[in-house]
Design a protein around this motif. Sequence first.
Motif, mmCIF file in Angstrom:
data_model
loop_
_atom_site.group_PDB
_atom_site.id
_atom_site.type_symbol
_atom_site.label_atom_id
_atom_site.label_comp_id
_atom_site.label_asym_id
_atom_site.label_seq_id
_atom_site.Cartn_x
_atom_site.Cartn_y
_atom_site.Cartn_z
ATOM 1 N N ALA A 112 0.842 -1.189 0.000
ATOM 2 C CA ALA A 112 0.000 0.000 0.000
ATOM 3 C C ALA A 112 0.882 1.245 0.000
ATOM 4 O O ALA A 112 1.833 1.344 0.771
ATOM 5 C CB ALA A 112 -0.897 -0.007 1.219
ATOM 6 N N LYS A 113 0.581 2.186 -0.880
ATOM 7 C CA LYS A 113 1.367 3.421 -0.956
ATOM 8 C C LYS A 113 0.954 4.399 0.138
ATOM 9 O O LYS A 113 1.744 5.194 0.606
ATOM 10 C CB LYS A 113 1.167 4.076 -2.326
ATOM 11 C CG LYS A 113 1.581 3.191 -3.481
ATOM 12 C CD LYS A 113 3.062 3.212 -3.680
ATOM 13 C CE LYS A 113 3.422 2.535 -4.970
ATOM 14 N NZ LYS A 113 4.182 1.332 -4.790
ATOM 15 N N GLU B 142 -5.000 3.049 1.146
ATOM 16 C CA GLU B 142 -4.968 1.898 0.242
ATOM 17 C C GLU B 142 -4.809 0.568 0.971
ATOM 18 O O GLU B 142 -4.996 -0.483 0.355
ATOM 19 C CB GLU B 142 -3.817 2.042 -0.755
ATOM 20 C CG GLU B 142 -3.996 3.141 -1.748
ATOM 21 C CD GLU B 142 -2.789 3.272 -2.656
ATOM 22 O OE1 GLU B 142 -1.879 2.417 -2.565
ATOM 23 O OE2 GLU B 142 -2.752 4.205 -3.446
ATOM 24 N N SER B 143 -4.461 0.597 2.230
ATOM 25 C CA SER B 143 -4.186 -0.654 2.931
ATOM 26 C C SER B 143 -5.467 -1.445 3.163
ATOM 27 O O SER B 143 -6.558 -0.888 3.269
ATOM 28 C CB SER B 143 -3.488 -0.383 4.265
ATOM 29 O OG SER B 143 -4.395 0.205 5.163
ATOM 30 N N SER C 164 -9.501 -0.511 4.758
ATOM 31 C CA SER C 164 -10.728 -0.736 3.999
ATOM 32 C C SER C 164 -11.646 -1.692 4.746
ATOM 33 O O SER C 164 -12.860 -1.647 4.557
ATOM 34 C CB SER C 164 -10.393 -1.300 2.619
ATOM 35 O OG SER C 164 -9.766 -2.554 2.762
#
Length: 106
Positions: A93-94, A98-99, A103
Amino acid sequence: MAAVAPARLAALTRMRCEIFQTAYNPTSVRTGAKYLRARLRGPSMIRYYPDELTVAHFNRMPGGFKIQNWEEYQRLADVEEKKRRGKGVPKKAKSKAESRRMSRKR
């Protein structure tokens, strides 16, 4: 001739041990001193067995010789195959958004 007293013999033995720097052990208890005085085996074993020559070591040697490491080549081919089938390592994940953890939390 008179016999020497055991206490005097013990004192003599104690003094002998102090002078010659040996262990005084009047009761003959096992101390492991024989093994502690013994020469270490590790350095001899290292000298006996030569260094393992691998393809990576050979390629790093001076002289410009290069050998194809077939095991590494096969490993990289397997990784590529897994990536094509979607079984590769997941992307990092950036950002925190995004991780997968973020989410999942609702």
